[in-house]
Design a protein around this motif. Structure first.
Motif, PDB file in Angstrom:
ATOM      1  N   ARG A 248      -4.623  19.128  -6.969  1.00  0.00           N
ATOM      2  CA  ARG A 248      -3.935  20.570  -7.893  1.00  0.00           C
ATOM      3  C   ARG A 248      -4.821  21.977  -6.951  1.00  0.00           C
ATOM      4  O   ARG A 248      -3.786  22.539  -6.216  1.00  0.00           O
ATOM      5  N   LYS A 249      -6.042  21.092  -6.407  1.00  0.00           N
ATOM      6  CA  LYS A 249      -7.027  22.715  -6.217  1.00  0.00           C
ATOM      7  C   LYS A 249      -6.401  22.742  -4.519  1.00  0.00           C
ATOM      8  O   LYS A 249      -6.404  23.999  -3.802  1.00  0.00           O
ATOM      9  N   LEU A 250      -6.697  21.265  -4.082  1.00  0.00           N
ATOM     10  CA  LEU A 250      -6.758  20.889  -3.076  1.00  0.00           C
ATOM     11  C   LEU A 250      -5.198  21.601  -1.986  1.00  0.00           C
ATOM     12  O   LEU A 250      -4.753  22.589  -1.462  1.00  0.00           O
ATOM     13  N   ILE A 251      -3.834  21.167  -2.903  1.00  0.00           N
ATOM     14  CA  ILE A 251      -2.752  22.147  -2.897  1.00  0.00           C
ATOM     15  C   ILE A 251      -2.574  23.968  -2.914  1.00  0.00           C
ATOM     16  O   ILE A 251      -1.816  24.112  -2.205  1.00  0.00           O
ATOM     17  N   LEU A 252      -3.156  23.972  -3.452  1.00  0.00           N
ATOM     18  CA  LEU A 252      -2.822  25.436  -4.225  1.00  0.00           C
ATOM     19  C   LEU A 252      -3.759  26.149  -3.055  1.00  0.00           C
ATOM     20  O   LEU A 252      -3.344  27.046  -2.524  1.00  0.00           O
TER      21      LEU A 252
ATOM     22  N   THR B 275       1.299  -0.882  -0.294  1.00  0.00           N
ATOM     23  CA  THR B 275       0.090   0.034   0.298  1.00  0.00           C
ATOM     24  C   THR B 275       0.680   0.714   0.033  1.00  0.00           C
ATOM     25  O   THR B 275       1.831   1.438   0.487  1.00  0.00           O
ATOM     26  N   VAL B 276       0.734   2.300  -0.945  1.00  0.00           N
ATOM     27  CA  VAL B 276       1.364   3.404  -1.032  1.00  0.00           C
ATOM     28  C   VAL B 276       0.534   4.706  -0.260  1.00  0.00           C
ATOM     29  O   VAL B 276      -0.062   4.692  -1.005  1.00  0.00           O
ATOM     30  N   ILE B 277       1.178   5.004   0.197  1.00  0.00           N
ATOM     31  CA  ILE B 277       0.546   6.627   1.277  1.00  0.00           C
ATOM     32  C   ILE B 277       1.704   7.774   1.317  1.00  0.00           C
ATOM     33  O   ILE B 277       3.027   7.262   1.587  1.00  0.00           O
ATOM     34  N   PHE B 278       1.646   8.427   0.639  1.00  0.00           N
ATOM     35  CA  PHE B 278       2.921  10.021   0.141  1.00  0.00           C
ATOM     36  C   PHE B 278       2.034  10.267   1.535  1.00  0.00           C
ATOM     37  O   PHE B 278       1.869  10.603   2.243  1.00  0.00           O
ATOM     38  N   ALA B 279       4.027  11.248   2.169  1.00  0.00           N
ATOM     39  CA  ALA B 279       4.209  12.002   3.303  1.00  0.00           C
ATOM     40  C   ALA B 279       3.240  13.373   2.741  1.00  0.00           C
ATOM     41  O   ALA B 279       3.518  14.882   2.547  1.00  0.00           O
ATOM     42  N   ASP B 280       1.509  13.284   3.007  1.00  0.00           N
ATOM     43  CA  ASP B 280       0.895  14.277   3.143  1.00  0.00           C
ATOM     44  C   ASP B 280       0.373  14.011   4.317  1.00  0.00           C
ATOM     45  O   ASP B 280      -0.225  13.451   4.768  1.00  0.00           O
ATOM     46  N   THR B 281      -1.369  14.755   3.777  1.00  0.00           N
ATOM     47  CA  THR B 281      -2.659  14.924   4.531  1.00  0.00           C
ATOM     48  C   THR B 281      -3.306  13.635   4.432  1.00  0.00           C
ATOM     49  O   THR B 281      -2.920  13.232   2.914  1.00  0.00           O
ATOM     50  N   ILE B 282      -4.150  13.210   4.563  1.00  0.00           N
ATOM     51  CA  ILE B 282      -4.636  11.796   4.790  1.00  0.00           C
ATOM     52  C   ILE B 282      -5.995  12.643   3.339  1.00  0.00           C
ATOM     53  O   ILE B 282      -6.297  11.631   2.802  1.00  0.00           O
ATOM     54  N   GLY B 283      -6.242  14.035   3.411  1.00  0.00           N
ATOM     55  CA  GLY B 283      -7.280  13.436   2.500  1.00  0.00           C
ATOM     56  C   GLY B 283      -6.238  14.436   1.544  1.00  0.00           C
ATOM     57  O   GLY B 283      -7.111  13.304   0.698  1.00  0.00           O
ATOM     58  N   ASN B 284      -5.327  14.466   1.270  1.00  0.00           N
ATOM     59  CA  ASN B 284      -5.014  14.831  -0.142  1.00  0.00           C
ATOM     60  C   ASN B 284      -4.516  13.082  -0.339  1.00  0.00           C
ATOM     61  O   ASN B 284      -3.984  13.190  -1.387  1.00  0.00           O
ATOM     62  N   ASN B 285      -3.797  12.440   0.362  1.00  0.00           N
ATOM     63  CA  ASN B 285      -3.688  11.218  -0.097  1.00  0.00           C
ATOM     64  C   ASN B 285      -4.710  10.766  -0.959  1.00  0.00           C
ATOM     65  O   ASN B 285      -4.670   9.971  -1.970  1.00  0.00           O
TER      66      ASN B 285
ATOM     67  N   ARG C 239      -9.703  32.497  -3.451  1.00  0.00           N
ATOM     68  CA  ARG C 239     -10.758  31.485  -3.547  1.00  0.00           C
ATOM     69  C   ARG C 239     -10.358  31.006  -4.430  1.00  0.00           C
ATOM     70  O   ARG C 239     -10.376  31.064  -5.184  1.00  0.00           O
ATOM     71  N   TYR C 240     -10.874  29.325  -4.758  1.00  0.00           N
ATOM     72  CA  TYR C 240     -10.743  28.096  -5.156  1.00  0.00           C
ATOM     73  C   TYR C 240     -12.276  27.366  -5.362  1.00  0.00           C
ATOM     74  O   TYR C 240     -12.415  27.370  -3.851  1.00  0.00           O
ATOM     75  N   ASP C 241     -12.809  27.458  -6.674  1.00  0.00           N
ATOM     76  CA  ASP C 241     -13.860  26.845  -6.336  1.00  0.00           C
ATOM     77  C   ASP C 241     -13.748  25.565  -6.299  1.00  0.00           C
ATOM     78  O   ASP C 241     -13.606  24.731  -7.170  1.00  0.00           O
ATOM     79  N   LEU C 242     -14.467  24.572  -4.889  1.00  0.00           N
ATOM     80  CA  LEU C 242     -14.448  23.531  -4.453  1.00  0.00           C
ATOM     81  C   LEU C 242     -15.469  23.132  -3.995  1.00  0.00           C
ATOM     82  O   LEU C 242     -15.680  22.018  -3.174  1.00  0.00           O
ATOM     83  N   ALA C 243     -16.678  23.486  -4.138  1.00  0.00           N
ATOM     84  CA  ALA C 243     -17.597  23.417  -3.950  1.00  0.00           C
ATOM     85  C   ALA C 243     -18.258  22.211  -4.393  1.00  0.00           C
ATOM     86  O   ALA C 243     -18.009  20.818  -5.404  1.00  0.00           O
ATOM     87  N   GLY C 244     -18.290  21.075  -3.763  1.00  0.00           N
ATOM     88  CA  GLY C 244     -19.001  19.327  -3.782  1.00  0.00           C
ATOM     89  C   GLY C 244     -17.511  18.443  -3.737  1.00  0.00           C
ATOM     90  O   GLY C 244     -18.085  17.204  -3.482  1.00  0.00           O
TER      91      GLY C 244
END
Length: 744
Positions: free
Chosen positions: A576-580, A556-566, A588-593
């Motif tokens: 990319r939107k989450l990291i930005l 199982t590959v898990i990256f050194a990042d947050t759970i959400g980003n994984n 402001r980034y459009d992350l609706a839904g």
């Protein structure tokens, strides 16, 4: 397709000489010309101020040791050039004597050495006035000169002085700005002016040096940034097989150690390696103006210095390349030891690992000391050559001065010029050695950049893969790993229909993982064809093909990042939107839904329950390789990633590691829910997974031995019976197996 191996890539890169590598690195550097050009101009200014400060010694020493003012001395130099003769001023007697007349002098042979110039156009003038009249005499104007011979007899002559040179005009204008007298007060005032000018020039030089070093360091950093970006691009497009042949640690070494060597080398190349030669050249020009004959004689040492620089530099380059290779091996060994630290401690192998790493360090030390020996040898060699040349030059200067053919101020300034030339040349020897260190690093970096990527023969413009709708077919597929003597897959034929769940079983090395890797085009088959909906995979673009697949690997590959980003890793745009947003929270980034999709995927994978218990929930940082998570939690996050991708084809290499029963049941339920309506290719290790498969494919030694459902295979396939009894995890109920079964 047989891709070029590392040896072929190294051979191609080695075919590029230093000039080719410099040209390539120059293209990267020139793209940063907004920094490079001003930086190099500042380097030129630094070198110019260095030579000007040395040149300022000439009037300074003349003022201190001589009896003339600087304007009179400048006028004397102009007059001597126009008459092609050298005069000596006897300040005590107030006389101007002929010290030397060249073979092409305008003075007739009747004018001998030590004759005294007394009059110009019948007017008796003091030494300073005599020179001033000759310096300001118009071009083409004939003048009457009267000399007093050794018998105190007047010797009149008429001559037409040489025309003024462009430099003479500027020297006259500069002399006009200085105190004109030759008294102690006038000379002291002139000295004050020269000191102020030298200080101002030094300030300009210091400021220019700051901007030169900063701008060139910025250029070098930008070049390394571009090289790393290009390496990232190339490494991420390399075939998977390349990582096995090169090793991850060697690649990391090239990203870290080699790029830093290139950065330091570019700093030397554009700053010190440009500044020091320019300093030597400018000082050489100053020495040419003072005495061009002697300067050219001392320049014969340049070829000797050039040969030494080139010879020592080549030795440095070879030694540093070996050092970098050993560094990669050491990094690989260290990474393996630290990654497997539990095994090392469990088997009490600390002493062995310490000794193994120590041996690698000793190999690096030997290469490093070879570099240091060569580097330490270069400076004494150059100093020795310089001292020989300087000693001969000083003897010649002293002879000229003692015979009255050279002023002390010129003697001292020429000696300073010799030191001013040889000091930069001596420094250039070590700079060249350091550049060769960077040259070896460039060789290794460009080797990576020049590697072929995983794009394989096919149409010039591959078409996007249409949505999967019918079947996957393997027709006579054969694949052999580079260097292997037998094929990993041998004439495999298999058809998988849309929505079918197929489990692959077989002993280790039977070709299960290789078969699924070919489907994802991690490798390319040498024979046969793989079709998806009747289209050859090689006619489809790799990116569009892989977007139709979700991958869950055994490790199982898990990256050194947050759970959400994984979890968001399953959707590149969302990630990319989450990291930005993390980098620029003010925007402001459009992350609706979109974030709800992550939570929904986690819930479907039964991961939301333990994620909510974390201190920061989905923003919890999991550490390197997910070190803060248990094995079951890692698997559920990886399943959530696959669910978020929502691809029609699911490739699952089932983990063999045991997890607690609760986690295992949740993982099983999550996979079952996800597989509804999807095509699944599973390398199975658990009975529950095999039982749910529509078809089981049994593989051995690169071939398909049999296929069917569990009930069929357990009765007719002896290999499956053996696998069922030994390798499949014992979570199955007791099943009656015939005492005698036909061999499949």
């Amino acid at each position: 397709m047989a891709l070029a191996g590392p040896s072929a890539t190294r051979a191609a890169t080695a075919g590029q000489g230093t000039a080719q590598r410099l040209l390539r690195i120059w293209r990267y550097a020139w793209s940063q010309k907004r920094y490079l050009v001003p930086g190099c101009l500042c380097v030129v200014i630094v070198a110019a101020t260095y030579s000007i400060n040395i040149m300022a010694l000439l009037p300074t020493i003349h003022l201190i040791a001589g009896q003339q003012g600087v304007p009179s001395w400048i006028h004397q130099g102009i007059a001597e050039r126009r008459l092609n003769a050298v005069f000596d001023v006897d300040a005590a007697a107030g006389e101007v004597r002929v010290a030397k007349r060249s073979s092409n002098a305008l003075l007739p042979p009747t004018i001998k050495r030590n004759f005294v110039l007394t009059q110009i156009d019948g007017a008796a003038l003091k030494p300073g006035e005599l020179f001033r009249v000759l310096a300001y005499l118009e071009d083409g104007h004939e003048v009457a000169l009267t000399f007093l011979d050794r018998d105190q007899q007047l010797v009149p002559i008429r001559v037409t002085p040489e025309p003024l040179k462009f430099s003479d005009w500027w020297l006259r204008r500069g002399a006009a700005l200085l105190p004109q007298g030759s008294s102690a007060e006038d000379r002291l005032d002139t000295l004050k002016i020269i000191v102020v000018i030298v200080v101002l020039i030094s300030v300009v030089g210091g400021v220019s040096r700051f901007f030169a070093e900063y701008l060139i360091a910025l250029t070098a950093a930008c070049v390394v940034l571009m090289l790393r970006k290009r390496m990232y691009y190339r490494v991420l497009r390399l075939p998977v097989s390349k990582f096995a042949t090169h090793g991850v640690s060697d690649l990391v070494s090239r990203f870290v150690q080699d790029s830093q060597d290139i950065y330091r080398g570019l700093n030397f190349l554009f700053a010190k390696s440009l500044r020091e030669p320019l300093k030597a050249i400018f000082v050489f020009c100053v020495a040419l103006v003072i005495d061009w004959r002697l300067t050219l004689i001392t320049a014969v040492a340049a070829p000797v210095g050039g040969y030494l620089i080139r010879r020592l530099g080549k030795m440095i380059r070879k030694a540093n390349k070996r050092l970098l290779e050993n560094y990669g091996r050491m990094l690989s060994a260290l990474q393996g030891t630290l990654t497997g630290i539990r095994v090392v401690k469990g088997y009490t192998m600390e002493t062995f690992e310490r000794q193994r790493l120590h041996q690698l360090d000793k190999q690096m030390l030997r290469q490093q000391m070879k570099i240091e020996r060569i580097d330490a040898l270069s400076s004494p060699l150059f100093e020795f050559v310089g001292q020989i040349v300087a000693a001969l030059a000083i003897l010649y200067f002293a002879n000229q001065m003692l015979n009255g053919l050279m002023e002390f101020s010129k003697f001292a300034t020429l000696a300073a010029c010799m030191a001013g030339m040889f000091d930069p040349v001596r420094k250039m020897s070590s700079f060249y050695n350091r550049f060769q260190t960077a040259n070896a690093a460039m060789d290794r970096v460009f080797e990576i950049i020049d590697m072929p990527d995983e794009v394989t023969p096919g149409p010039a413009r591959p078409i996007p893969a249409p949505p999967f709708s019918d079947r996957i077919e393997f027709r006579d597929v054969t694949y052999t790993y580079p260097g292997a003597t037998s094929p990993a897959l041998n004439a495999v034929n298999l058809t998988i229909r849309r929505g079918e769940r197929v489990a692959f079983v077989g002993p280790n090395g039977s070709g299960k993982t290789t078969l699924l890797s070919l489907l994802m085009r991690f490798f390319e088959q040498q024979e046969g064809v793989i079709l998806i909906d009747g289209r050859d995979l090689r006619d489809l673009s790799i990116a569009s093909l892989r977007r139709q697949m979700s991958l869950l690997t055994q490790d199982t590959v898990i990256f050194a990042d947050t759970i959400g980003n994984n979890i968001a890793y399953g959707d590149g745009r969302l990630l990319r939107k989450l990291i930005l947003r993390q980098r620029h929270p003010e925007r402001r980034y459009d992350l609706a839904g979109q974030e709800e999709r992550i939570v929904a995927a986690a819930k479907a994978a039964y991961a939301d329950e333990f994620i909510r218990e974390k201190p920061q929930g989905y923003d919890t940082y999991v550490g390197e390789h997910g070190v803060t998570l248990s094995g079951g939690q890692k698997q559920r996050i990886a399943i959530a990633r696959a669910i978020l991708r929502n691809a029609p084809i699911f490739i699952f290499d089932e983990a063999t590691s045991q997890v607690d029963s609760e986690s295992e049941q949740k993982i099983h339920d999550a996979v079952e829910r996800f597989l509804e309506g999807r095509t699944a290719l599973i390398i199975a290790h658990r009975f529950s997974t095999i039982l749910q498969a529509d078809r089981i494919v049994v593989m051995d030694r690169g071939r398909i031995v049999d296929s069917g459902r569990h009930e069929e295979l357990i009765r007719r396939c002896r290999l499956y019976q053996s696998l069922y009894g030994t390798q499949i995890i014992e979570d199955a109920p007791v099943t009656d197996v015939p005492a005698t079964a036909p061999t499949a």
